[in-house]
Enzyme design. Sequence first.
Site, PDB file in Angstrom:
ATOM      1  N   ALA A 273      -6.589   9.830  44.388  1.00  0.00           N
ATOM      2  CA  ALA A 273      -4.992   9.538  44.464  1.00  0.00           C
ATOM      3  C   ALA A 273      -4.840   8.707  43.231  1.00  0.00           C
ATOM      4  O   ALA A 273      -5.768   7.900  42.924  1.00  0.00           O
ATOM      5  CB  ALA A 273      -4.784   8.731  45.715  1.00  0.00           C
TER       6      ALA A 273
ATOM      7  N   GLY B 237      -9.411  11.248  47.098  1.00  0.00           N
ATOM      8  CA  GLY B 237      -8.692  12.057  47.391  1.00  0.00           C
ATOM      9  C   GLY B 237      -9.339  13.495  46.993  1.00  0.00           C
ATOM     10  O   GLY B 237      -8.994  14.679  47.096  1.00  0.00           O
TER      11      GLY B 237
ATOM     12  N   GLU C 239     -11.789  14.747  48.967  1.00  0.00           N
ATOM     13  CA  GLU C 239     -11.128  14.980  50.313  1.00  0.00           C
ATOM     14  C   GLU C 239     -10.635  16.455  50.021  1.00  0.00           C
ATOM     15  O   GLU C 239     -10.585  17.196  51.124  1.00  0.00           O
ATOM     16  CB  GLU C 239     -10.078  14.110  50.691  1.00  0.00           C
ATOM     17  CG  GLU C 239     -10.810  12.798  50.987  1.00  0.00           C
ATOM     18  CD  GLU C 239      -9.725  11.778  51.468  1.00  0.00           C
ATOM     19  OE1 GLU C 239      -9.101  11.246  50.401  1.00  0.00           O
ATOM     20  OE2 GLU C 239      -9.225  11.207  52.339  1.00  0.00           O
TER      21      GLU C 239
ATOM     22  N   GLU D 156     -12.963   4.628  48.208  1.00  0.00           N
ATOM     23  CA  GLU D 156     -11.645   3.759  48.550  1.00  0.00           C
ATOM     24  C   GLU D 156     -12.197   2.448  49.268  1.00  0.00           C
ATOM     25  O   GLU D 156     -11.256   1.679  48.827  1.00  0.00           O
ATOM     26  CB  GLU D 156     -11.076   4.609  49.765  1.00  0.00           C
ATOM     27  CG  GLU D 156     -10.195   5.846  49.167  1.00  0.00           C
ATOM     28  CD  GLU D 156     -11.124   7.177  49.123  1.00  0.00           C
ATOM     29  OE1 GLU D 156     -12.287   7.010  49.143  1.00  0.00           O
ATOM     30  OE2 GLU D 156     -10.475   8.246  49.224  1.00  0.00           O
TER      31      GLU D 156
HETATM   32  C1  3H9 Z   1      -7.949   7.562  47.012  1.00  0.00           C
HETATM   33  O1  3H9 Z   1      -8.128   8.631  46.682  1.00  0.00           O
HETATM   34  C2  3H9 Z   1      -6.817   7.582  48.393  1.00  0.00           C
HETATM   35  C3  3H9 Z   1      -7.068   8.738  49.078  1.00  0.00           C
HETATM   36  O2  3H9 Z   1      -8.128   8.649  49.970  1.00  0.00           O
HETATM   37  C4  3H9 Z   1      -5.985   8.683  50.027  1.00  0.00           C
HETATM   38  C5  3H9 Z   1      -4.943   9.339  49.546  1.00  0.00           C
HETATM   39  C6  3H9 Z   1      -3.561   9.478  50.466  1.00  0.00           C
HETATM   40  N1  3H9 Z   1      -5.711   6.602  39.518  1.00  0.00           N
HETATM   41  O3  3H9 Z   1     -12.073   4.444  34.203  1.00  0.00           O
HETATM   42  P1  3H9 Z   1     -11.740   5.270  33.009  1.00  0.00           P
HETATM   43  C7  3H9 Z   1      -7.495   6.588  34.848  1.00  0.00           C
HETATM   44  S1  3H9 Z   1      -8.033   6.193  46.148  1.00  0.00           S
HETATM   45  C8  3H9 Z   1      -5.173   6.229  38.429  1.00  0.00           C
HETATM   46  O4  3H9 Z   1     -11.551   4.563  31.725  1.00  0.00           O
HETATM   47  P2  3H9 Z   1     -14.449   6.485  32.914  1.00  0.00           P
HETATM   48  C9  3H9 Z   1      -8.003   5.103  34.359  1.00  0.00           C
HETATM   49  O5  3H9 Z   1      -6.971   4.299  34.656  1.00  0.00           O
HETATM   50  C10 3H9 Z   1      -8.550   6.364  44.518  1.00  0.00           C
HETATM   51  N2  3H9 Z   1      -5.842   6.328  37.389  1.00  0.00           N
HETATM   52  O6  3H9 Z   1     -12.803   6.496  32.741  1.00  0.00           O
HETATM   53  C11 3H9 Z   1      -7.923   5.470  32.913  1.00  0.00           C
HETATM   54  O7  3H9 Z   1      -6.472   5.668  32.187  1.00  0.00           O
HETATM   55  P3  3H9 Z   1      -5.859   5.300  30.838  1.00  0.00           P
HETATM   56  C12 3H9 Z   1     -10.307   6.692  44.752  1.00  0.00           C
HETATM   57  C13 3H9 Z   1      -6.861   6.663  37.399  1.00  0.00           C
HETATM   58  O8  3H9 Z   1     -14.937   7.610  32.529  1.00  0.00           O
HETATM   59  C14 3H9 Z   1      -8.551   6.985  32.715  1.00  0.00           C
HETATM   60  O9  3H9 Z   1      -8.259   7.446  34.099  1.00  0.00           O
HETATM   61  N3  3H9 Z   1     -10.710   6.970  43.512  1.00  0.00           N
HETATM   62  C15 3H9 Z   1      -7.756   7.102  38.357  1.00  0.00           C
HETATM   63  O10 3H9 Z   1     -15.185   5.306  32.632  1.00  0.00           O
HETATM   64  C16 3H9 Z   1      -9.922   7.018  32.429  1.00  0.00           C
HETATM   65  O11 3H9 Z   1     -10.466   6.129  33.151  1.00  0.00           O
HETATM   66  C17 3H9 Z   1     -11.130   6.014  42.791  1.00  0.00           C
HETATM   67  O12 3H9 Z   1     -11.488   4.947  43.272  1.00  0.00           O
HETATM   68  C18 3H9 Z   1      -6.934   7.033  39.651  1.00  0.00           C
HETATM   69  N4  3H9 Z   1      -7.674   7.401  40.889  1.00  0.00           N
HETATM   70  O13 3H9 Z   1     -14.466   6.221  34.510  1.00  0.00           O
HETATM   71  C19 3H9 Z   1     -11.756   6.329  41.286  1.00  0.00           C
HETATM   72  N5  3H9 Z   1      -9.081   7.176  38.054  1.00  0.00           N
HETATM   73  O14 3H9 Z   1      -6.945   6.062  30.004  1.00  0.00           O
HETATM   74  C20 3H9 Z   1     -11.120   5.478  40.344  1.00  0.00           C
HETATM   75  C21 3H9 Z   1      -9.141   7.043  36.623  1.00  0.00           C
HETATM   76  O15 3H9 Z   1      -4.667   5.672  30.981  1.00  0.00           O
HETATM   77  N6  3H9 Z   1     -11.614   5.917  39.241  1.00  0.00           N
HETATM   78  N7  3H9 Z   1      -7.917   6.797  36.035  1.00  0.00           N
HETATM   79  O16 3H9 Z   1      -6.249   3.758  31.025  1.00  0.00           O
HETATM   80  C22 3H9 Z   1     -12.993   5.499  38.478  1.00  0.00           C
HETATM   81  O17 3H9 Z   1     -13.833   5.007  39.274  1.00  0.00           O
HETATM   82  C23 3H9 Z   1     -13.165   5.772  37.139  1.00  0.00           C
HETATM   83  O18 3H9 Z   1     -12.027   5.932  36.219  1.00  0.00           O
HETATM   84  C24 3H9 Z   1     -14.084   7.113  36.974  1.00  0.00           C
HETATM   85  C25 3H9 Z   1     -13.861   7.348  35.300  1.00  0.00           C
HETATM   86  C26 3H9 Z   1     -15.279   7.074  37.436  1.00  0.00           C
HETATM   87  C27 3H9 Z   1     -13.336   8.278  37.420  1.00  0.00           C
END
Ligand code: 3H9
Length: 739
Positions: free
Chosen positions: A68, A114, A117, A139
């Site tokens: 999400a 998500g 999911e 999460e």
């Molecule tokens: C969820 O899913 C809740 C659900 O269960 C329920 C829903 C009802 N959201 O980190 P990076 C952006 S909770 C917004 O530099 P990397 C990040 O901000 C979510 N933005 O790259 C950045 O933007 P910008 C559970 C996100 O390769 C760009 O993408 N998911 C999200 O070093 C590049 O990111 C997580 O907790 C996001 N979810 O790492 C995963 N994800 O360039 C969170 C990425 O504009 N994300 N962005 O600044 C991560 O752990 C790392 O970003 C990831 C990539 C490993 C994916």
Amino acid sequence: MANEGLSIEKRDDGVAIVRMDLPGEPMNTLKADFVDTFTSVFAEVENDPEIKAVVFTSGKKDSFIAGADIAMLEGISSAEEGERAAKAGQEVMNRIEGFSKPVVAAIHGVALGGGLETALACHARVASDSKKTKLGLPESQLGLLPGAGGTQRLPRQIGVQAALDMMLTGKQVSAKKALKLGLVDDVVPPSILLETAAELALSRVGHKPKSESFIDQLKDKDAIAEAALTKNPVGRKVLFDQARKQLHKQTRGNYPAQDLIIDVVKAGLEDGFPAGLDAEARAFGRLLSSPEAANLISIFFATTALKKDNGVDDPSVKAREVKKVGMLGAGLMGAGIAYVTTAVAKIPVRLKDRDADGVMAGLRYIRGIIDGQVKRKRLGEQGANQLMLQTTGTTSYRGFQDVDVVIEAVFEDLSLKEQMVRDVEAAGREDVIFASNTSSLPITKIAGASKHPETVIGMHYFSPVHKMPLLEIIVTDKTADWVTATCVELGKKQGKHVIVVRDGVGFYTSRVLAPMMNEAAYLVAEGVPIEKIDNAMLNWGFPVGPIKLTDEVGIDVGAKVGKIMLAAFGERMAPPDGMSKLIEDERYGRKNGRGFYLYGGKKKGVDESVYEVLGVEPTNKSVPDEDIAWRCALQFVNEACRCFGEGILRSARDGDIGAVFGLGFPPFRGGPFRFVDQIGAKEVLGRLRELEKKHGPRFSPAPVLEEIARSGQTFHGDNPVQPGQSRGSHAQSGPQLNA
Ligand code: 3H9
């Protein structure tokens, strides 16, 4: 356009490829409009008689869905709104699961939160064997739980124990591991991912969309054992009780998300899937409005922002390419830095030590870490040997003529380091960067020995280097911006969160840690039992208590640094009387097996004889744990505020990240600056004044706290106070580099 970001490609064989590719976004995330988009696209696919089966995939080059949209979640302010968002997400997943045509997820890159999911709601999953493919429900690391059915589908897919492990830790698994867990049905090279998913989808046409549950399809011994545990009430109780007990050992009840994950999985198992979903949505809403989630989410955004920060005020400054690194000193720090440089940053290292034995010890240490990787199957034997060849040893400066950066990690001896600056400049290129890994000596002084001080900088790593995620870079007034940017980039490549701070005694991290450890020593001197102090701080959320930490760092090292701090900052850094007796008693901590705690033998715990050495009776047991925690934590927080006011820190963000990733400040509290913002500067100031009255000037509040308590500003948020503008009038509150 309603369907923006989701396209349908119809193939001749009756398979529709539904591709997610949010325009202008680096990664696919589930945003507020995803419910409408998914509903409308799936309705279109359902109503098209030519489409027999669906492959759901991503149009992004190297990622599936990162979950999400966290920014969207952050904008949700009430528990009710959070619950509604989860319910809406669940409905979309239920719709996919109940889809009349087979839907297979083709996963390449990260499928997180998500994203996973969504894949779990599909009828089958094929993953690419790329290293970039990672699956997980992270999460809980954001203080949340999976809110779109993940807490219910994952246990049914891979079993309760494996699912709890994944959800409670937030760990990400590779495609290979996912196959082993039963999370995906097949793993193939990226080039045939879509084809394999399409074949699988077609082979399922006419079949019942989804098997009833994981437990009904049990085959092997582990699964039968799992069934025995989860299917009968007694077994279930054992399983969940054990999970909770183990969890509390680590979290001490500070992380509500983890507790709720256990509750919600249990609810689904006992009362059925729909009841589990209801419980999940309610818990999601509750967590989303919790301070813990707000703080953990702030850490996610801070680390993301840091990845893009070049470490200097001018964003156009570019890092220079680093093709080779020279390492001086092959001890644990030097060898650790060599390891992350070769293994993570993929840059070769020339490792120098005084003699051949020193070099060999360093190389053996590196080999030890690499062997650990082989054992964990992260690296093959051949890869391990190749990696080992990337570090070459030397006892002279041969091979230093073409290095771009030299990092020294030798003893904390200023004249030795000054000599090294001269030697490196004689052996190396004109623009070679000299970085010191000192944890206490002023970089300005080391730079004084250089012919070109603009190339001298501090790179302060934490031990053990291959595990600790922080790098503190220290710049002097003379350090050139390109030098800072180059070292920041190198640190990022080594896999670190990098903060840049200004030079000053103790920089940021050593400086804030010192008064906290000192306060713990005051408590010992007041007769508070050592375990009680450490335990109070563990309960507050630190991973190690301050007295245990003193043993780990070395009591002698602490005493040495303490003297430097005292000279620079005056009385407020003075240790309690009697601590020098520990040095006289040759108690240096864990390294010589003599400290506050027992080492080596069968008996564990505090070495009671330490009280005698100090001349105290550990009878002061009535001090409430809360008071202990406030005293120690406020020393840390107050000193962090001084660093901010003096401009040692570039931002509150860096101060929070440095504290959380370098010093174990409780992540659920967000770091010292989030902590102040959350409880209010007035409250912190009030408590400091009380403590000052009781214990003296070591609790005198940092000037910036007085200022923001007056002005109503905060460290973060819409009206933030600026760093470097609250030095205060006390001569001794600022860093004095000549100390
Ligand atoms: C969820 O899913 C809740 C659900 O269960 C329920 C829903 C009802 N959201 O980190 P990076 C952006 S909770 C917004 O530099 P990397 C990040 O901000 C979510 N933005 O790259 C950045 O933007 P910008 C559970 C996100 O390769 C760009 O993408 N998911 C999200 O070093 C590049 O990111 C997580 O907790 C996001 N979810 O790492 C995963 N994800 O360039 C969170 C990425 O504009 N994300 N962005 O600044 C991560 O752990 C790392 O970003 C990831 C990539 C490993 C994916």
